[in-house]
Design a protein around this motif. Structure first.
Motif, short mmCIF file in Angstrom:
data_model
loop_
_atom_site.label_atom_id
_atom_site.label_comp_id
_atom_site.label_asym_id
_atom_site.label_seq_id
_atom_site.Cartn_x
_atom_site.Cartn_y
_atom_site.Cartn_z
N PHE A 227 15.43 27.23 -34.24
CA PHE A 227 14.20 28.01 -34.39
C PHE A 227 14.10 28.99 -33.24
CE2 PHE A 227 9.74 28.74 -33.27
CZ PHE A 227 9.33 29.40 -34.43
N CYS A 228 13.92 30.27 -33.56
CA CYS A 228 13.90 31.33 -32.55
C CYS A 228 12.54 32.03 -32.51
CB CYS A 228 14.97 32.39 -32.87
SG CYS A 228 16.64 31.72 -32.98
N LEU A 229 12.12 32.37 -31.31
CA LEU A 229 10.87 33.10 -31.08
C LEU A 229 11.13 34.60 -31.12
CD1 LEU A 229 9.67 30.86 -28.15
CD2 LEU A 229 8.50 31.05 -30.35
N PRO A 230 10.06 35.40 -31.22
CA PRO A 230 10.22 36.86 -31.23
C PRO A 230 10.77 37.42 -29.92
CG PRO A 230 8.07 36.25 -32.08
CD PRO A 230 8.67 35.01 -31.49
N TRP A 231 10.61 36.67 -28.82
CA TRP A 231 11.27 37.03 -27.57
C TRP A 231 11.86 35.77 -26.95
CZ3 TRP A 231 13.67 40.61 -25.16
CH2 TRP A 231 14.03 40.43 -23.81
N GLN A 232 13.11 35.86 -26.48
CA GLN A 232 13.78 34.74 -25.84
C GLN A 232 14.58 35.25 -24.65
OE1 GLN A 232 14.44 32.01 -29.81
NE2 GLN A 232 16.12 33.17 -29.03
N ASP A 233 14.66 34.42 -23.63
CA ASP A 233 15.47 34.75 -22.46
C ASP A 233 15.93 33.44 -21.83
OD1 ASP A 233 13.24 33.78 -21.04
OD2 ASP A 233 12.41 35.80 -20.77
N GLU A 234 16.42 33.50 -20.58
CA GLU A 234 16.93 32.29 -19.93
C GLU A 234 15.85 31.24 -19.69
OE1 GLU A 234 16.06 35.27 -16.63
OE2 GLU A 234 16.74 35.27 -18.72
N ASN A 235 14.59 31.67 -19.72
CA ASN A 235 13.47 30.74 -19.52
C ASN A 235 12.79 30.33 -20.82
OD1 ASN A 235 13.68 30.87 -16.61
ND2 ASN A 235 12.79 32.92 -16.74
N THR A 236 13.04 31.07 -21.87
CA THR A 236 12.45 30.79 -23.18
C THR A 236 13.59 30.69 -24.17
OG1 THR A 236 10.51 32.09 -22.54
CG2 THR A 236 10.76 31.55 -24.88
N LEU A 237 14.01 29.48 -24.46
CA LEU A 237 15.20 29.24 -25.28
C LEU A 237 14.83 28.88 -26.71
CD1 LEU A 237 17.18 27.11 -22.67
CD2 LEU A 237 17.46 29.55 -23.17
N PRO A 238 15.77 29.05 -27.64
CA PRO A 238 15.53 28.57 -29.01
C PRO A 238 15.35 27.05 -29.04
CG PRO A 238 17.46 30.01 -28.91
CD PRO A 238 17.08 29.69 -27.50
N LEU A 239 14.69 26.58 -30.08
CA LEU A 239 14.56 25.15 -30.31
C LEU A 239 15.74 24.68 -31.14
CD1 LEU A 239 12.93 22.46 -30.35
CD2 LEU A 239 11.81 23.32 -32.42
N SER A 240 16.53 23.74 -30.60
CA SER A 240 17.71 23.23 -31.29
C SER A 240 17.41 21.89 -31.95
CB SER A 240 18.87 23.06 -30.31
OG SER A 240 19.25 24.30 -29.77
N PHE A 241 17.93 21.71 -33.15
CA PHE A 241 17.79 20.45 -33.88
C PHE A 241 18.99 19.56 -33.59
CE2 PHE A 241 14.77 23.13 -35.78
CZ PHE A 241 14.05 22.51 -36.78
N ALA A 242 18.99 18.38 -34.19
CA ALA A 242 20.07 17.41 -33.98
C ALA A 242 21.42 17.98 -34.38
CB ALA A 242 19.79 16.14 -34.76
N GLU A 243 22.45 17.51 -33.71
CA GLU A 243 23.81 18.00 -33.93
C GLU A 243 24.25 17.78 -35.38
OE1 GLU A 243 27.42 19.67 -32.28
OE2 GLU A 243 25.44 19.43 -31.39
N THR A 244 24.04 16.59 -35.91
CA THR A 244 24.47 16.29 -37.28
C THR A 244 23.44 15.46 -38.05
OG1 THR A 244 25.66 14.32 -36.49
CG2 THR A 244 26.93 16.37 -36.70
N GLU A 245 22.61 14.69 -37.34
CA GLU A 245 21.71 13.75 -38.00
C GLU A 245 20.52 14.46 -38.66
OE1 GLU A 245 22.50 13.59 -34.80
OE2 GLU A 245 23.88 11.88 -34.69
N GLU A 246 19.84 13.71 -39.52
CA GLU A 246 18.59 14.22 -40.07
C GLU A 246 17.60 14.46 -38.94
OE1 GLU A 246 18.03 13.00 -44.66
OE2 GLU A 246 17.22 11.56 -43.22
N ASP A 247 16.80 15.51 -39.10
CA ASP A 247 15.86 15.86 -38.04
C ASP A 247 14.67 16.56 -38.69
OD1 ASP A 247 14.74 16.22 -35.57
OD2 ASP A 247 16.32 17.51 -34.77
#
Length: 282
Positions: A227-247
Motif C-alpha cells: 500500500f502506497c501513499l501519495p508521497w513517500q520517502d525514506e521516512n514515510t515508507l509503503p505498507l508491506s504485507f506478508a511475504e507469502t501468508e494470508e494477510d
C-alpha cells in the motif's frame, strides 16, 4: 476533528486461492473466503470497503482457465451473490475479482457491490498479460471501459495487475476521472517480472499523487502486497504485507494526506498542456 467523509477505512485481503476446475469447487472457495472476511469485519466495525485480489473467485492457472465454460459467471453470478450478503450484513462496499461471462467474454473483471446489496459497477481488465507465468490472451478478451465509484467522499477506481505497467491508464483515471484511490488488484506470480512490480506501484502512487493499494493473492508463489501513499520517502515508507501468508490489513486513509502531498509537491499542477517536439523551438 476530521469529518466522516474525510476518512476511509479499507480491509485489504491477501487471501489464498486453491486449485479448482468446477463451479462447485469455486463456490466452496467463495464460502470459505466469505467466512474469513466476516470474521475480520466482526472485529473491525469501522471498515468502509473490503478489497479482494484479481480473480479472487478462482485459481490463476492454465488448468483452471481451461474450465472457464463452467467457472465464468454473469454479473449476478455466484461471486456477486456471496459478496452482496457480506456488504448488506456489515454495511460495507466490497470490491471482488471474478471471471465475467457474456457473449463477448470471458473477461477478467472486478465487481463492486454496495451496502444495500446492489452492484455499483464493474471493470473489465483493459491490458491482458502474456509473458512469464501469464497466458491471459489465450483465454480472455480485453475490456472497453473505465469505472469509478465513491465511498465516503473518496473517488476510487479499480485497475488489474498488468494495467499498472501502462502509465496512461492511471494518469487518465486521476486527471480525467478525479480519482483519489487506485485499487490495483493482482495475481502477481513470482516469475521474472515479480521483482519490478513494487517499483511500478510506488511510481504510480507518486507520479499521480494518489493512494495506491497493490493487492496480491497469498501463496508460496504470490504474496507481498503493498500500500502506497501519495508521497513517500525514506521516512514515510509503503505498507508491506506478508511475504507469502494470508494477510488482512485495515488501512485508514484521509483527505488531509492527499491534499498535503499535492500542495507540497506540485507535480500534477506543473504539467504542460502538451509535450510536442515544437516545445524545443524557443
Amino acid at each position: 476533528m476530521m469529518s466522516a467523509n474525510e476518512t476511509l477505512s479499507l480491509l485489504a485481503c491477501q487471501i489464498s486461492i486453491p486449485p479448482m476446475k468446477t463451479a462447485a469447487e469455486r463456490d466452496a472457495h467463495l464460502e470459505e473466503s466469505v467466512a474469513k472476511v466476516r470474521a475480520k469485519l466482526a472485529t473491525e466495525p469501522a471498515v468502509d470497503l473490503v478489497v479482494l485480489p484479481e480473480l479472487s473467485s478462482i485459481d490463476y492457472s492454465r488448468e483452471t482457465f481451461s474450465c472457464l465454460n463452467d467457472l465464468a459467471e454473469t454479473l449476478e453470478g455466484a461471486s456477486f451473490q456471496a459478496w452482496r450478503k457480506v456488504a448488506q450484513e456489515f454495511g460495507v462496499h466490497v470490491s471482488y475479482g471474478f471471471p465475467r461471462a457474456d457473449r463477448n467474454g470471458p473477461f477478467i473483471s472486478v465487481g463492486v457491490v454496495g451496502p444495500n446489496g446492489t452492484l455499483k459497477g464493474y471493470y473489465d481488465k483493459l491490458h491482458l498479460a502474456q509473458y512469464g507465468a501469464s497466458m491471459e490472451k489465450e483465454y480472455f478478451n480485453r475490456g472497453n471501459h473505465l469505472f469509478a465509484f465513491e465511498v465516503n467522499g473518496f473517488r476510487l477506481a479499480p485497475i488489474i495487475c498488468y494495467d499498472i505497467r501502462i502509465p496512461e491508464l492511471s494518469r487518465t483515471l486521476v486527471i480525467d476521472q478525479n480519482v483519489d484511490v487506485l485499487l490495483h488488484c493482482g495475481a502477481y506470480y513470482r516469475d521474472e517480472s515479480f521483482h519490478t512490480w513494487h517499483a511500478f506501484a510506488v511510481a504510480r502512487a507518486l507520479e499521480n499523487q494518489v493512494f495506491f493499494l497493490s493487492l496480491n493473492r497469498a501463496g508460496k508463489t504470490y504474496g507481498n502486497s503493498l500500500f502506497c501513499l501519495p508521497w513517500q520517502d525514506e521516512n514515510t515508507l509503503p505498507l508491506s504485507f506478508a511475504e507469502t501468508e494470508e494477510d488482512f490489513r485495515v488501512i485508514t486513509i484521509n483527505k488531509a494526506t492527499l491534499k498535503k502531498a499535492r500542495s507540497d509537491y506540485t507535480f500534477l499542477k506543473d504539467r504542460l498542456e502538451h509535450y510536442r517536439i515544437d516545445l524545443m523551438k524557443a
